[in-house]
Design a protein around this motif. Structure first.
Motif, PDB file in Angstrom:
ATOM      1  N   LEU A  83       0.836  -1.213   0.000  1.00  0.00           N
ATOM      2  CA  LEU A  83       0.000   0.000   0.000  1.00  0.00           C
ATOM      3  C   LEU A  83       0.866   1.257   0.000  1.00  0.00           C
ATOM      4  O   LEU A  83       0.548   2.239  -0.696  1.00  0.00           O
ATOM      5  N   ASN A  84       1.942   1.245   0.747  1.00  0.00           N
ATOM      6  CA  ASN A  84       2.830   2.412   0.772  1.00  0.00           C
ATOM      7  C   ASN A  84       3.440   2.671  -0.604  1.00  0.00           C
ATOM      8  O   ASN A  84       3.580   3.830  -1.029  1.00  0.00           O
ATOM      9  N   ARG A  94       0.864   4.362  -2.737  1.00  0.00           N
ATOM     10  CA  ARG A  94       0.728   5.781  -2.360  1.00  0.00           C
ATOM     11  C   ARG A  94       1.877   6.606  -2.922  1.00  0.00           C
ATOM     12  O   ARG A  94       1.678   7.740  -3.384  1.00  0.00           O
ATOM     13  N   ARG A 147       1.287   7.181  -6.646  1.00  0.00           N
ATOM     14  CA  ARG A 147       0.240   8.189  -6.840  1.00  0.00           C
ATOM     15  C   ARG A 147       0.804   9.589  -6.593  1.00  0.00           C
ATOM     16  O   ARG A 147       0.524  10.525  -7.353  1.00  0.00           O
ATOM     17  N   ALA A 148       1.598   9.725  -5.557  1.00  0.00           N
ATOM     18  CA  ALA A 148       2.184  11.030  -5.243  1.00  0.00           C
ATOM     19  C   ALA A 148       3.100  11.501  -6.376  1.00  0.00           C
ATOM     20  O   ALA A 148       3.126  12.696  -6.722  1.00  0.00           O
ATOM     21  N   GLU A 206      -9.628   0.248  -1.609  1.00  0.00           N
ATOM     22  CA  GLU A 206      -8.392   0.898  -1.144  1.00  0.00           C
ATOM     23  C   GLU A 206      -8.056   2.104  -2.031  1.00  0.00           C
ATOM     24  O   GLU A 206      -7.650   3.165  -1.533  1.00  0.00           O
ATOM     25  N   MET A 213      -7.730   5.968  -0.939  1.00  0.00           N
ATOM     26  CA  MET A 213      -6.574   6.813  -1.238  1.00  0.00           C
ATOM     27  C   MET A 213      -7.009   8.088  -1.970  1.00  0.00           C
ATOM     28  O   MET A 213      -6.417   9.154  -1.768  1.00  0.00           O
ATOM     29  N   SER A 214      -8.039   7.985  -2.817  1.00  0.00           N
ATOM     30  CA  SER A 214      -8.547   9.175  -3.496  1.00  0.00           C
ATOM     31  C   SER A 214      -9.163  10.153  -2.520  1.00  0.00           C
ATOM     32  O   SER A 214      -9.090  11.373  -2.725  1.00  0.00           O
ATOM     33  N   ASP A 263      -7.985  10.661   0.348  1.00  0.00           N
ATOM     34  CA  ASP A 263      -6.829  11.301   0.967  1.00  0.00           C
ATOM     35  C   ASP A 263      -6.093  12.255   0.034  1.00  0.00           C
ATOM     36  O   ASP A 263      -5.687  13.346   0.442  1.00  0.00           O
ATOM     37  N   ASP A 264      -5.896  11.833  -1.239  1.00  0.00           N
ATOM     38  CA  ASP A 264      -5.034  12.652  -2.119  1.00  0.00           C
ATOM     39  C   ASP A 264      -5.795  13.453  -3.171  1.00  0.00           C
ATOM     40  O   ASP A 264      -5.212  14.228  -3.916  1.00  0.00           O
TER      41      ASP A 264
END
Length: 447
Positions: free
Chosen positions: A207-208, A211, A214-215, A267, A271-272, A274-275
């Motif tokens: 998962l990290n 992320r 995505r970043a 998941e 994440m969407s 969050d970001d």
């Protein structure tokens, strides 16, 4: 009035928030190749029709043998069968490209094939027909590509630092690292680990890594993710790590892979939240149904066929976890037209996160656009729609596709006015929303 509405939006900037153009075109700004490789070889709308009439794909420049074909001969074959496209949107788009973009005045036929081939070839050698010049000429405000989660985005970086003013942004497509049924899934995880430096031996590390990717995409202008799946089936797993480990060891079943992907869609939605990335779900296509074509020519060769969908059951787990989040945007695209009025419009008319994507693929046509509005507006309204995107690999067809949509918008709205549902001022406001603004809002492209 329809003409007035159309003329009011005809020349608005093009917002292309989802598509499959090659970012390398804009990074290098090299001349496009010959007319066959530009207009015929990469376009599955074109070669699937010809294949259905008995034209071998290799005669159209497709596959290993096809690559040996003289491009002029490929274009001649296309021209000889031009009549097959009567009644299809492909003919509308191609005529726009030939007439409006290249200024071709002759009708395409076997008799004019060489003449038109030479005319287009000559223009492709001119600076004003290079990718960046055409991007500017087309009035494109922003264009999103679709990029693997494993892409280093080097070409996007070149575009951003080139000094050219065109806005080309990536879209995060993680299917290859979410789908345990992908034959390359384990190798893709290895690449993901290499790119991020994360230990993918654990689910948390996995998962990290996602992320981090995505970043990285967001740093290069990304505003959306995209997921292409056959059927929607979401499920929240209490022990996702156990399933992840089985798939990593290549011990998982097809059912394990489906369940894991369904969990990972949730998941991704979290994440969407969050970001801020908009989430797109394209579902309802049975891919590569012609096994012989798949073996010889590979994926995406015109044998993808629509199937029926159950969106309500399929998205229940995802929506009951994040669907009430008003800041989340999840755009749904379907090839099952029956689901527009039956499921998608009622769902988008309730869940704050949902928006309905425009007519996709087989339904991106004059009649498809009319059917779409007839089926979704009464229940979802206009503000729960995501505007338009062209979803194409054929860069030169982008203006034609947006023009077709804008004509469809004008025709739909004038019918609404004629029925007395609202007045001209509202129609003019809605026309702009549907042409440009709703897409900007849905994809976070306002700035």
């Amino acid at each position: 009035m329809a003409e007035d509405l159309y003329l009011g939006i005809k020349d608005l900037p093009i917002v292309s928030p989802h598509g499959h153009c090659d970012p390398g075109w804009f990074a290098t700004d090299a001349p496009f190749p010959n007319p066959a490789e530009l207009l015929v070889v990469p376009d599955h709308y074109v070669f699937r029709m010809l294949y259905s009439q008995g034209v071998p794909l290799s005669e159209l420049g497709v596959g290993e043998e096809g690559r040996k074909k003289d491009p002029r001969a490929v274009f001649r074959t296309f021209a000889e069968h031009w009549h097959l496209f009567l009644g299809t949107p492909s003919r509308i788009w191609m005529n726009h490209v030939l007439n409006e973009t290249f200024g071709v005045s002759e009708d395409l036929s076997s008799c004019t094939a060489d003449l038109i081939y030479d005319e287009i070839s000559g223009k492709l050698a001119q600076p004003e027909f290079r990718p960046r010049a055409l991007f500017d000429r087309f009035g494109i405000e922003v264009l999103a590509t679709t990029d693997s989660a494993l892409d280093d985005l080097a070409e996007h970086q070149i575009v951003r630092t080139s000094g050219w003013g065109g806005r080309v942004v990536p879209t995060f497509r993680p299917d290859g690292v979410l789908d345990g049924a992908d034959p390359e899934f384990v190798q893709n995880l290895d690449k993901l680990a290499e790119l991020t430096g994360c230990d993918l031996g654990s689910y948390d590390g996995y998962l990290n890594a996602l992320r981090m990717r995505r970043a990285h995409f967001i740093q290069l202008g990304c505003t959306a993710t995209d997921h292409g799946i056959e059927r929607v089936q979401t499920e929240w797993l209490g022990d996702a790590d156990a399933l992840y480990q089985r798939l990593r060891r290549r011990e998982g079943t097809e059912q394990d892979a489906r369940r894991f992907y369904g969990h990972m869609l949730i998941e991704m939605a979290q994440m969407s939240v969050d970001d801020g990335l908009t989430m797109q779900i394209h579902a309802g296509s049975k891919r590569n149904t012609n096994h012989a074509v798949m073996r010889e020519f590979g994926r995406d060769k015109g044998a993808d066929i629509p199937i029926a969908m159950d969106w309500v059951t399929g998205l229940e787990a995802l929506l009951n976890r994040v669907g009430n989040t008003a800041d989340l945007r999840v755009i749904l695209f379907t090839l099952d037209e029956g689901s527009y009025a039956r499921e998608l419009a009622p769902m988008a008319g309730h869940w704050p996160c949902l928006r309905i994507g425009p007519p996709w693929w087989f339904h991106d046509s004059p009649a498809g656009i009319a059917r779409y509005f007839d089926q979704v507006v009464e229940t979802a309204g206009y503000y729960n729609l995501a505007g338009f995107n062209d979803d194409t690999r054929a860069f030169l067809s982008i203006p034609a596709r947006h023009d077709l949509w804008r004509r469809g918008v004008a025709l739909h709205l004038v019918e609404q006015v004629a029925r007395g549902y609202f007045g001209r001022d509202s129609a003019e406001h809605l026309a702009r929303l549907l042409a440009v603004d709703l897409a900007k809002q849905a994809y976070g492209l306002q700035s």
